[in-house]
Design a protein around this motif. Structure first.
Motif, PDB file in Angstrom:
ATOM      1  N   LEU A 183       0.801  -1.217   0.000  1.00 45.48           N
ATOM      2  CA  LEU A 183       0.000   0.000   0.000  1.00 45.48           C
ATOM      3  C   LEU A 183       0.841   1.278   0.000  1.00 45.48           C
ATOM      4  O   LEU A 183       0.550   2.209  -0.761  1.00 45.48           O
ATOM      5  CB  LEU A 183      -0.972  -0.006   1.176  1.00 45.48           C
ATOM      6  CG  LEU A 183      -1.961   1.174   1.220  1.00 45.48           C
ATOM      7  CD1 LEU A 183      -2.800   1.210  -0.060  1.00 45.48           C
ATOM      8  CD2 LEU A 183      -2.853   1.074   2.448  1.00 45.48           C
ATOM      9  N   PRO A 184       1.895   1.404   0.856  1.00 44.87           N
ATOM     10  CA  PRO A 184       2.688   2.642   0.816  1.00 44.87           C
ATOM     11  C   PRO A 184       3.292   2.934  -0.555  1.00 44.87           C
ATOM     12  O   PRO A 184       3.298   4.089  -1.003  1.00 44.87           O
ATOM     13  CB  PRO A 184       3.771   2.403   1.877  1.00 44.87           C
ATOM     14  CG  PRO A 184       3.150   1.427   2.823  1.00 44.87           C
ATOM     15  CD  PRO A 184       2.331   0.521   1.961  1.00 44.87           C
ATOM     16  N   LEU A 185       3.778   1.886  -1.238  1.00 46.04           N
ATOM     17  CA  LEU A 185       4.360   2.102  -2.563  1.00 46.04           C
ATOM     18  C   LEU A 185       3.268   2.454  -3.575  1.00 46.04           C
ATOM     19  O   LEU A 185       3.439   3.374  -4.386  1.00 46.04           O
ATOM     20  CB  LEU A 185       5.124   0.873  -3.023  1.00 46.04           C
ATOM     21  CG  LEU A 185       5.721   0.962  -4.441  1.00 46.04           C
ATOM     22  CD1 LEU A 185       6.712   2.114  -4.538  1.00 46.04           C
ATOM     23  CD2 LEU A 185       6.378  -0.346  -4.846  1.00 46.04           C
ATOM     24  N   ILE A 224      18.969   0.209 -10.109  1.00 45.95           N
ATOM     25  CA  ILE A 224      18.281   1.494 -10.237  1.00 45.95           C
ATOM     26  C   ILE A 224      16.861   1.393  -9.696  1.00 45.95           C
ATOM     27  O   ILE A 224      16.390   2.274  -8.955  1.00 45.95           O
ATOM     28  CB  ILE A 224      18.295   1.959 -11.701  1.00 45.95           C
ATOM     29  CG1 ILE A 224      19.727   2.330 -12.115  1.00 45.95           C
ATOM     30  CG2 ILE A 224      17.359   3.151 -11.907  1.00 45.95           C
ATOM     31  CD1 ILE A 224      19.901   2.592 -13.591  1.00 45.95           C
ATOM     32  N   ARG A 225      16.160   0.307 -10.035  1.00 46.31           N
ATOM     33  CA  ARG A 225      14.796   0.144  -9.517  1.00 46.31           C
ATOM     34  C   ARG A 225      14.779   0.064  -7.998  1.00 46.31           C
ATOM     35  O   ARG A 225      13.893   0.624  -7.342  1.00 46.31           O
ATOM     36  CB  ARG A 225      14.150  -1.103 -10.111  1.00 46.31           C
ATOM     37  CG  ARG A 225      13.710  -0.957 -11.550  1.00 46.31           C
ATOM     38  CD  ARG A 225      12.801  -2.094 -11.970  1.00 46.31           C
ATOM     39  NE  ARG A 225      12.462  -1.976 -13.372  1.00 46.31           N
ATOM     40  CZ  ARG A 225      13.171  -2.507 -14.360  1.00 46.31           C
ATOM     41  NH1 ARG A 225      14.267  -3.192 -14.094  1.00 46.31           N
ATOM     42  NH2 ARG A 225      12.805  -2.345 -15.614  1.00 46.31           N
ATOM     43  N   ARG A 226      15.730  -0.630  -7.415  1.00 47.30           N
ATOM     44  CA  ARG A 226      15.787  -0.747  -5.958  1.00 47.30           C
ATOM     45  C   ARG A 226      15.966   0.629  -5.316  1.00 47.30           C
ATOM     46  O   ARG A 226      15.319   0.959  -4.316  1.00 47.30           O
ATOM     47  CB  ARG A 226      16.934  -1.675  -5.554  1.00 47.30           C
ATOM     48  CG  ARG A 226      16.730  -3.128  -5.944  1.00 47.30           C
ATOM     49  CD  ARG A 226      17.966  -3.968  -5.655  1.00 47.30           C
ATOM     50  NE  ARG A 226      18.161  -4.117  -4.216  1.00 47.30           N
ATOM     51  CZ  ARG A 226      17.578  -5.075  -3.497  1.00 47.30           C
ATOM     52  NH1 ARG A 226      16.759  -5.935  -4.058  1.00 47.30           N
ATOM     53  NH2 ARG A 226      17.817  -5.171  -2.200  1.00 47.30           N
ATOM     54  N   LEU A 227      16.846   1.441  -5.894  1.00 48.92           N
ATOM     55  CA  LEU A 227      17.077   2.773  -5.339  1.00 48.92           C
ATOM     56  C   LEU A 227      15.854   3.664  -5.506  1.00 48.92           C
ATOM     57  O   LEU A 227      15.517   4.446  -4.613  1.00 48.92           O
ATOM     58  CB  LEU A 227      18.305   3.394  -6.006  1.00 48.92           C
ATOM     59  CG  LEU A 227      19.650   2.729  -5.682  1.00 48.92           C
ATOM     60  CD1 LEU A 227      20.756   3.258  -6.583  1.00 48.92           C
ATOM     61  CD2 LEU A 227      20.021   2.925  -4.217  1.00 48.92           C
ATOM     62  N   VAL A 228      15.166   3.551  -6.650  1.00 48.67           N
ATOM     63  CA  VAL A 228      13.951   4.332  -6.860  1.00 48.67           C
ATOM     64  C   VAL A 228      12.872   3.918  -5.861  1.00 48.67           C
ATOM     65  O   VAL A 228      12.197   4.765  -5.263  1.00 48.67           O
ATOM     66  CB  VAL A 228      13.447   4.171  -8.310  1.00 48.67           C
ATOM     67  CG1 VAL A 228      12.059   4.801  -8.471  1.00 48.67           C
ATOM     68  CG2 VAL A 228      14.421   4.806  -9.294  1.00 48.67           C
ATOM     69  N   VAL A 229      12.701   2.603  -5.662  1.00 42.78           N
ATOM     70  CA  VAL A 229      11.715   2.112  -4.700  1.00 42.78           C
ATOM     71  C   VAL A 229      11.986   2.686  -3.316  1.00 42.78           C
ATOM     72  O   VAL A 229      11.078   3.186  -2.633  1.00 42.78           O
ATOM     73  CB  VAL A 229      11.731   0.562  -4.643  1.00 42.78           C
ATOM     74  CG1 VAL A 229      11.036   0.061  -3.381  1.00 42.78           C
ATOM     75  CG2 VAL A 229      11.051  -0.015  -5.868  1.00 42.78           C
ATOM     76  N   MET A 230      13.248   2.662  -2.885  1.00 44.28           N
ATOM     77  CA  MET A 230      13.560   3.121  -1.536  1.00 44.28           C
ATOM     78  C   MET A 230      13.491   4.640  -1.420  1.00 44.28           C
ATOM     79  O   MET A 230      13.227   5.169  -0.345  1.00 44.28           O
ATOM     80  CB  MET A 230      14.925   2.574  -1.108  1.00 44.28           C
ATOM     81  CG  MET A 230      14.870   1.066  -0.837  1.00 44.28           C
ATOM     82  SD  MET A 230      16.407   0.344  -0.205  1.00 44.28           S
ATOM     83  CE  MET A 230      17.346   0.198  -1.722  1.00 44.28           C
ATOM     84  N   LEU A 231      13.705   5.355  -2.544  1.00 49.31           N
ATOM     85  CA  LEU A 231      13.483   6.803  -2.526  1.00 49.31           C
ATOM     86  C   LEU A 231      12.007   7.124  -2.306  1.00 49.31           C
ATOM     87  O   LEU A 231      11.664   8.034  -1.553  1.00 49.31           O
ATOM     88  CB  LEU A 231      13.943   7.415  -3.846  1.00 49.31           C
ATOM     89  CG  LEU A 231      15.319   8.063  -3.897  1.00 49.31           C
ATOM     90  CD1 LEU A 231      15.637   8.498  -5.312  1.00 49.31           C
ATOM     91  CD2 LEU A 231      15.419   9.252  -2.959  1.00 49.31           C
ATOM     92  N   LEU A 232      11.141   6.363  -2.960  1.00 50.28           N
ATOM     93  CA  LEU A 232       9.709   6.603  -2.827  1.00 50.28           C
ATOM     94  C   LEU A 232       9.169   6.145  -1.476  1.00 50.28           C
ATOM     95  O   LEU A 232       8.253   6.748  -0.926  1.00 50.28           O
ATOM     96  CB  LEU A 232       8.955   5.890  -3.955  1.00 50.28           C
ATOM     97  CG  LEU A 232       9.200   6.427  -5.369  1.00 50.28           C
ATOM     98  CD1 LEU A 232       8.518   5.537  -6.399  1.00 50.28           C
ATOM     99  CD2 LEU A 232       8.702   7.857  -5.491  1.00 50.28           C
ATOM    100  N   VAL A 233       9.741   5.062  -0.942  1.00 48.78           N
ATOM    101  CA  VAL A 233       9.295   4.518   0.351  1.00 48.78           C
ATOM    102  C   VAL A 233      10.533   4.273   1.216  1.00 48.78           C
ATOM    103  O   VAL A 233      10.991   3.133   1.357  1.00 48.78           O
ATOM    104  CB  VAL A 233       8.482   3.221   0.172  1.00 48.78           C
ATOM    105  CG1 VAL A 233       7.847   2.797   1.498  1.00 48.78           C
ATOM    106  CG2 VAL A 233       7.407   3.384  -0.887  1.00 48.78           C
ATOM    107  N   PRO A 234      11.123   5.322   1.805  1.00 48.70           N
ATOM    108  CA  PRO A 234      12.364   5.157   2.581  1.00 48.70           C
ATOM    109  C   PRO A 234      12.226   4.206   3.767  1.00 48.70           C
ATOM    110  O   PRO A 234      13.221   3.643   4.226  1.00 48.70           O
ATOM    111  CB  PRO A 234      12.676   6.586   3.053  1.00 48.70           C
ATOM    112  CG  PRO A 234      11.952   7.474   2.112  1.00 48.70           C
ATOM    113  CD  PRO A 234      10.719   6.730   1.716  1.00 48.70           C
TER     114      PRO A 234
END
Length: 360
Positions: free
Chosen positions: A158-160, A212-222
């Motif tokens: 849900l958060p993502l 890159i996807r992993r970093l984007v995911v964690m930027l959006l949901v730290p």
């Protein structure tokens, strides 16, 4: 008329804009708008240069990395109206120019912060004082399996899903985790360019698209960095022997950290903890060690005939230079030295056997 000092200084720090075959230059804002709409899922309605008393200049560069598009852009400011289409974008600024995005009558202003644009068919007004950044364009659905791999069995999507639906200014000052992830993404862009400069293509074994996807995911949901489900301790005996057996059988194939997490059914931290507890290192470091150990065994085989490039490929290295560098760091000698030493020993042994046979 001279360009602003900030623009002159930033061109050297931006990736991709000097790559042969990827670099695009324009002295006309409409032409630059056409470039943007070619490589990003935008329909451009208007693309003007606000400072008409100064010449317009833009240098851009693009890279396709799997189904990711990386577009680097440097140059004069833009006033534009575009319509977003089917993909989401993450904008990484490289200089603290003023960037304003108006979406659904709400304006988001950024300087050094990253900005996320969701994949919605919305009209966007863009106003900036300079173009200096990298735009990562991606299908939002591609982030979900990556996020699930990071979060583990207790992952709540849900958060993502919520983050993917709305524009967001990702402030580097407000959250040190975002600042760290932003810097890692910029370093990954630079590393991607270096790979292209040195080899002409991206080695798929690196799985930079997954990184890159992993970093984007964690930027959006730290909060995924600190997920409570990730701290589950792993008790003995080691629970991932099936995963280890699979890895050993696929050392010649590209394997991403997200794939390891998915196969293990544990979260990012739980898998890291398990490998460090059992092997003394993380899973990707362990995988690299196994690939190099296999390479050494192949090089030490009596009478082995394959070249060093074949050995490297059999152990998951498509670039012989990277293989030699990692091998030297691991064992203190180059693959060619090991091959030569064992070939010489094999020749001496065969000569000795033939001499004994001749004497008898």
């Amino acid at each position: 008329m001279s360009m602003p000092a900030g623009l002159v200084e930033s061109i050297g720090s931006l990736p991709f804009i000097k790559l042969p075959g990827a670099s695009l230059a324009s002295s006309d804002p409409a032409e630059h708008g056409s470039v943007v709409s070619t490589f990003l899922p935008f329909h451009v309605y208007r693309w003007d240069h606000p400072e008409r008393d100064q010449p317009f200049v833009n240098h851009s560069g693009f890279v396709r990395l799997g189904d990711l598009t990386l577009l680097s852009t440097w140059g004069s400011g833009i006033n534009g109206d575009v319509e977003q289409k089917c993909e989401a974008q993450l904008i990484l600024p490289y200089l603290a120019g003023v960037n304003a995005f108006t979406i659904d009558q709400q304006t988001y202003t950024t300087r050094s912060a990253s900005f996320f644009i969701p994949a919605a068919r919305a009209k966007i007004r863009v106003v900036n004082t300079m173009c200096s950044g990298v735009i990562i364009s991606f299908a939002p659905d591609s982030l979900l399996p990556v996020a699930h791999a990071i979060g583990g069995p207790g992952f709540d999507p849900l958060p993502l899903l919520t983050a993917l639906e709305r524009p967001a200014v990702l402030s580097r000052r407000a959250d040190p985790r975002i600042d760290r992830l932003h810097n890692l993404l910029m370093e990954t862009m630079t590393y991607t360019e270096r790979c292209l400069v040195s080899g002409g293509s991206i080695n798929p074994m690196l799985r930079l698209d997954d990184l890159i996807r992993r970093l984007v995911v964690m930027l959006l949901v730290p909060d995924l960095l600190d997920s409570a489900t990730a701290a589950t301790p792993i008790s003995e005996p080691f629970l991932h022997q099936q995963l280890v057996d699979w890895l050993l059988a696929h050392l010649d194939q590209p394997i991403s950290l997200s794939e390891l997490e998915q196969r293990s059914s544990y979260s990012r931290r739980a898998l890291q903890y398990a490998f460090k507890q059992h092997f003394g290192c993380g899973p990707m470091q362990w995988l690299r060690q196994q690939r190099l150990a296999k390479a050494r065994a192949l090089l030490e085989q009596p009478g082995s005939s394959g070249g060093l490039a074949q050995v490297a490929q059999a152990c998951g290295y498509l670039c012989q230079g990277s293989f030699s560098r990692d091998f030297l760091a691991r064992y203190g000698e180059r693959p060619s030295q090991v091959r030569r030493r064992f070939r010489d020993a094999d020749l001496l042994e065969r000569f000795a056997r033939s001499s004994v046979a001749a004497g008898s």
